[in-house]
Design a protein around this motif. Sequence first.
Motif, PDB file in Angstrom:
ATOM      1  N   ILE A  42      12.386  -7.590   7.856  1.00  0.00           N
ATOM      2  CA  ILE A  42      12.235  -6.162   8.144  1.00  0.00           C
ATOM      3  C   ILE A  42      11.104  -5.562   7.325  1.00  0.00           C
ATOM      4  CG2 ILE A  42      13.363  -3.903   8.028  1.00  0.00           C
ATOM      5  CD1 ILE A  42      16.043  -5.454   8.462  1.00  0.00           C
ATOM      6  N   ALA A  43      11.079  -5.849   6.022  1.00  0.00           N
ATOM      7  CA  ALA A  43      10.017  -5.323   5.168  1.00  0.00           C
ATOM      8  C   ALA A  43       8.665  -5.854   5.612  1.00  0.00           C
ATOM      9  CB  ALA A  43      10.291  -5.684   3.707  1.00  0.00           C
ATOM     10  N   GLY A  44       8.616  -7.139   5.986  1.00  0.00           N
ATOM     11  CA  GLY A  44       7.369  -7.725   6.450  1.00  0.00           C
ATOM     12  C   GLY A  44       6.894  -7.113   7.755  1.00  0.00           C
ATOM     13  N   PHE A  45       7.841  -6.831   8.642  1.00  0.00           N
ATOM     14  CA  PHE A  45       7.474  -6.238   9.922  1.00  0.00           C
ATOM     15  C   PHE A  45       6.869  -4.846   9.720  1.00  0.00           C
ATOM     16  CE2 PHE A  45       8.257  -4.087  13.975  1.00  0.00           C
ATOM     17  CZ  PHE A  45       7.766  -5.033  14.867  1.00  0.00           C
ATOM     18  N   PHE A  46       7.513  -4.033   8.907  1.00  0.00           N
ATOM     19  CA  PHE A  46       6.955  -2.706   8.641  1.00  0.00           C
ATOM     20  C   PHE A  46       5.600  -2.813   7.946  1.00  0.00           C
ATOM     21  CE2 PHE A  46      11.330  -0.881   9.136  1.00  0.00           C
ATOM     22  CZ  PHE A  46      10.997   0.085  10.078  1.00  0.00           C
ATOM     23  N   ALA A  47       5.469  -3.731   6.992  1.00  0.00           N
ATOM     24  CA  ALA A  47       4.197  -3.888   6.281  1.00  0.00           C
ATOM     25  C   ALA A  47       3.082  -4.279   7.242  1.00  0.00           C
ATOM     26  CB  ALA A  47       4.340  -4.934   5.182  1.00  0.00           C
ATOM     27  N   GLY A  53      -5.774   0.865   7.555  1.00  0.00           N
ATOM     28  CA  GLY A  53      -6.424   1.683   6.538  1.00  0.00           C
ATOM     29  C   GLY A  53      -6.586   0.911   5.241  1.00  0.00           C
ATOM     30  N   GLN A  54      -6.695   1.634   4.141  1.00  0.00           N
ATOM     31  CA  GLN A  54      -6.887   1.007   2.844  1.00  0.00           C
ATOM     32  C   GLN A  54      -5.615   0.286   2.418  1.00  0.00           C
ATOM     33  OE1 GLN A  54      -8.154   4.084   0.141  1.00  0.00           O
ATOM     34  NE2 GLN A  54     -10.276   3.985   0.833  1.00  0.00           N
ATOM     35  N   ARG A  55      -5.789  -0.910   1.873  1.00  0.00           N
ATOM     36  CA  ARG A  55      -4.618  -1.720   1.516  1.00  0.00           C
ATOM     37  C   ARG A  55      -3.743  -1.017   0.466  1.00  0.00           C
ATOM     38  NH1 ARG A  55      -6.460  -7.685   0.215  1.00  0.00           N
ATOM     39  NH2 ARG A  55      -8.336  -6.672  -0.588  1.00  0.00           N
ATOM     40  N   LYS A  56      -4.345  -0.321  -0.474  1.00  0.00           N
ATOM     41  CA  LYS A  56      -3.564   0.385  -1.502  1.00  0.00           C
ATOM     42  C   LYS A  56      -2.667   1.440  -0.865  1.00  0.00           C
ATOM     43  CE  LYS A  56      -3.972   3.030  -5.807  1.00  0.00           C
ATOM     44  NZ  LYS A  56      -4.902   3.598  -6.814  1.00  0.00           N
ATOM     45  N   THR A  57      -3.205   2.178   0.095  1.00  0.00           N
ATOM     46  CA  THR A  57      -2.429   3.210   0.788  1.00  0.00           C
ATOM     47  C   THR A  57      -1.309   2.580   1.602  1.00  0.00           C
ATOM     48  OG1 THR A  57      -4.372   4.647   0.914  1.00  0.00           O
ATOM     49  CG2 THR A  57      -2.543   5.126   2.422  1.00  0.00           C
ATOM     50  N   ILE A  58      -1.612   1.476   2.300  1.00  0.00           N
ATOM     51  CA  ILE A  58      -0.590   0.781   3.099  1.00  0.00           C
ATOM     52  C   ILE A  58       0.575   0.367   2.208  1.00  0.00           C
ATOM     53  CG2 ILE A  58      -0.117  -1.293   4.462  1.00  0.00           C
ATOM     54  CD1 ILE A  58      -3.166  -1.196   5.239  1.00  0.00           C
ATOM     55  N   ILE A  59       0.270  -0.232   1.083  1.00  0.00           N
ATOM     56  CA  ILE A  59       1.308  -0.706   0.162  1.00  0.00           C
ATOM     57  C   ILE A  59       2.142   0.460  -0.355  1.00  0.00           C
ATOM     58  CG2 ILE A  59       1.694  -1.786  -2.093  1.00  0.00           C
ATOM     59  CD1 ILE A  59      -0.813  -3.535  -1.444  1.00  0.00           C
ATOM     60  N   ASN A  60       1.491   1.554  -0.711  1.00  0.00           N
ATOM     61  CA  ASN A  60       2.221   2.723  -1.222  1.00  0.00           C
ATOM     62  C   ASN A  60       3.131   3.324  -0.160  1.00  0.00           C
ATOM     63  OD1 ASN A  60       1.074   2.526  -3.760  1.00  0.00           O
ATOM     64  ND2 ASN A  60      -0.574   3.973  -3.323  1.00  0.00           N
ATOM     65  N   LYS A  61       2.665   3.393   1.081  1.00  0.00           N
ATOM     66  CA  LYS A  61       3.489   3.960   2.148  1.00  0.00           C
ATOM     67  C   LYS A  61       4.685   3.047   2.458  1.00  0.00           C
ATOM     68  CE  LYS A  61       2.955   7.250   3.950  1.00  0.00           C
ATOM     69  NZ  LYS A  61       3.332   8.640   3.602  1.00  0.00           N
ATOM     70  N   CYS A  62       4.473   1.748   2.384  1.00  0.00           N
ATOM     71  CA  CYS A  62       5.586   0.820   2.612  1.00  0.00           C
ATOM     72  C   CYS A  62       6.630   0.956   1.511  1.00  0.00           C
ATOM     73  CB  CYS A  62       5.067  -0.614   2.668  1.00  0.00           C
ATOM     74  SG  CYS A  62       4.147  -1.016   4.167  1.00  0.00           S
ATOM     75  N   ARG A  63       6.180   1.099   0.287  1.00  0.00           N
ATOM     76  CA  ARG A  63       7.118   1.278  -0.826  1.00  0.00           C
ATOM     77  C   ARG A  63       7.902   2.580  -0.654  1.00  0.00           C
ATOM     78  NH1 ARG A  63       6.650  -1.950  -5.361  1.00  0.00           N
ATOM     79  NH2 ARG A  63       4.867  -3.396  -5.406  1.00  0.00           N
ATOM     80  N   GLU A  64       7.214   3.621  -0.207  1.00  0.00           N
ATOM     81  CA  GLU A  64       7.894   4.893   0.034  1.00  0.00           C
ATOM     82  C   GLU A  64       8.959   4.735   1.113  1.00  0.00           C
ATOM     83  OE1 GLU A  64       7.105   9.032   2.414  1.00  0.00           O
ATOM     84  OE2 GLU A  64       5.351   8.093   1.479  1.00  0.00           O
ATOM     85  N   LEU A  65       8.602   4.054   2.193  1.00  0.00           N
ATOM     86  CA  LEU A  65       9.543   3.864   3.290  1.00  0.00           C
ATOM     87  C   LEU A  65      10.773   3.088   2.837  1.00  0.00           C
ATOM     88  CD1 LEU A  65      10.418   3.962   6.233  1.00  0.00           C
ATOM     89  CD2 LEU A  65       8.908   2.010   6.680  1.00  0.00           C
ATOM     90  N   LEU A  66      10.567   2.003   2.124  1.00  0.00           N
ATOM     91  CA  LEU A  66      11.689   1.186   1.683  1.00  0.00           C
ATOM     92  C   LEU A  66      12.561   1.924   0.673  1.00  0.00           C
ATOM     93  CD1 LEU A  66       9.784  -2.191   1.432  1.00  0.00           C
ATOM     94  CD2 LEU A  66      11.593  -1.625   3.059  1.00  0.00           C
ATOM     95  N   MET A  69      15.149   3.805   2.222  1.00  0.00           N
ATOM     96  CA  MET A  69      16.245   2.950   2.681  1.00  0.00           C
ATOM     97  C   MET A  69      16.995   2.341   1.501  1.00  0.00           C
ATOM     98  SD  MET A  69      14.281   0.946   5.782  1.00  0.00           S
ATOM     99  CE  MET A  69      13.408   1.859   7.070  1.00  0.00           C
ATOM    100  N   ASP A  70      16.817   2.923   0.325  1.00  0.00           N
ATOM    101  CA  ASP A  70      17.465   2.435  -0.904  1.00  0.00           C
ATOM    102  C   ASP A  70      17.077   0.991  -1.199  1.00  0.00           C
ATOM    103  OD1 ASP A  70      18.798   4.852  -1.400  1.00  0.00           O
ATOM    104  OD2 ASP A  70      20.446   4.280  -0.071  1.00  0.00           O
ATOM    105  N   ASN A  71      15.891   0.600  -0.747  1.00  0.00           N
ATOM    106  CA  ASN A  71      15.371  -0.743  -0.983  1.00  0.00           C
ATOM    107  C   ASN A  71      16.351  -1.837  -0.541  1.00  0.00           C
ATOM    108  OD1 ASN A  71      12.731  -0.189  -2.147  1.00  0.00           O
ATOM    109  ND2 ASN A  71      13.881   0.729  -3.842  1.00  0.00           N
ATOM    110  N   SER A  72      17.104  -1.524   0.507  1.00  0.00           N
ATOM    111  CA  SER A  72      18.012  -2.490   1.136  1.00  0.00           C
ATOM    112  C   SER A  72      17.869  -2.360   2.649  1.00  0.00           C
ATOM    113  CB  SER A  72      19.455  -2.238   0.707  1.00  0.00           C
ATOM    114  OG  SER A  72      19.611  -2.365  -0.688  1.00  0.00           O
ATOM    115  N   PRO A  73      16.717  -2.773   3.206  1.00  0.00           N
ATOM    116  CA  PRO A  73      16.452  -2.488   4.619  1.00  0.00           C
ATOM    117  C   PRO A  73      17.462  -3.094   5.583  1.00  0.00           C
ATOM    118  CG  PRO A  73      14.805  -3.984   3.696  1.00  0.00           C
ATOM    119  CD  PRO A  73      15.578  -3.436   2.550  1.00  0.00           C
ATOM    120  N   TYR A  74      17.902  -4.319   5.340  1.00  0.00           N
ATOM    121  CA  TYR A  74      18.869  -4.944   6.256  1.00  0.00           C
ATOM    122  C   TYR A  74      20.197  -4.189   6.239  1.00  0.00           C
ATOM    123  CZ  TYR A  74      21.777  -8.607   8.391  1.00  0.00           C
ATOM    124  OH  TYR A  74      22.645  -9.314   9.190  1.00  0.00           O
TER     125      TYR A  74
END
Length: 271
Positions: A42-47, A53-66, A69-74
Motif C-alpha cells: 500500500i505504501a509503495g503504491f501510493f509512493a 515532481g521533486q523527489r523531496k516533495t513526493i517523499i514528504n507528501k507520502c509521509r504526511e499521507l501515511l 493513517m497512523d502509519n498503519s496503512p493495511y
Amino acid sequence: MQFLELKNFLDQKVEQYNQPDFISNDPVCIPHLFSKKQDIEIAGFFAAILAWGQRKTIINKCRELLARMDNSPYEFMLHHSDADLKGLLNFKHRTFNDTDLLYFVSFFKAHYHHYDSLEQAFVPKKTHFSTDITPIKSVNIPAGVAIEDSLNYFRSYFFSLEDFPHRTKKHISSPTQKSTCKRLNMFLRWMVRKDNHGVDFGIWNILQSADLICPCDVHVDRVGRLLGLIARKQTDWLTAVELTQHLKEFDANDPVKYDFALFGLGVEKIL
C-alpha cells in the motif's frame, strides 16, 4: 559504444546505483518504512502514484499521507471508521486530491477483503468485485503474465467498484491509453525484482522479473536515446517496450535492473 562496452558500462552503473544509499532520496524509501507485506504494498503504491515532481516533495507528501493513517496503512484500509476518513480530507499533491484518495481507500478495502496481496490485482482474470464483496474462492492464475495485459487488467479492475469518480481515472494509466505507465512499472519493479541489494523488495511471486517493462521517465528516456536504446520518436507505451527489448539483450532475466543505471545517469547528468 560497442555492445560489450555498453553492457559493461551499464552493469557498472547498476552496481553503483542499486545500493541502500539510493533509498533515502527516492520514493522507494516510503515502503521501506514497513515490514508487513500489505503495508509495503500500500505504501509503495501510493509512493509510486504520487511520484510526480521533486523527489523531496513526493517523499514528504507520502509521509504526511501515511501519518494520517497512523502509519498503519493495511490496518487503516481494513478497519477505518467514518471519523478516520475525515482525517484524509484536504490531502492534496499536484492534481491528486481527497476525492481520489477516498476512492483509493475504497478500492484497497474491497481488494484486501478478497485477497491477502495486491499482486492479485495485476493477475488477469474474469472476476471483479461482487456487489456484496463476498470473498472470491477461486483464482485463475495463468502461467506467465504479460505485463501489458496485467496493466490493462489492473486499470479495469481498479475501477470496477460502483460510482468511482471519473476524475480519478487519470491517476491510473494503462497501455491501452498508450501511456508509458511509468509509475505502475516502477511499482512493479519494487514489488517483483529479487536481488540482494536491499532496494527492490521482491515480495511477489506470480509476476516475474523477466517480464517487467522498464519505467520510462524523462531521465531514462533521455539517456536511453543518447545510448541508442530508443529510436521511436514519441514517448509512449511502445517506447517503453522498445527500450526494454534492448535491455533484454544485456540481461534477459532482469532487464529492468538497468533502470537504476539509466535513471542515475540522467539525474547526475553524466552523459
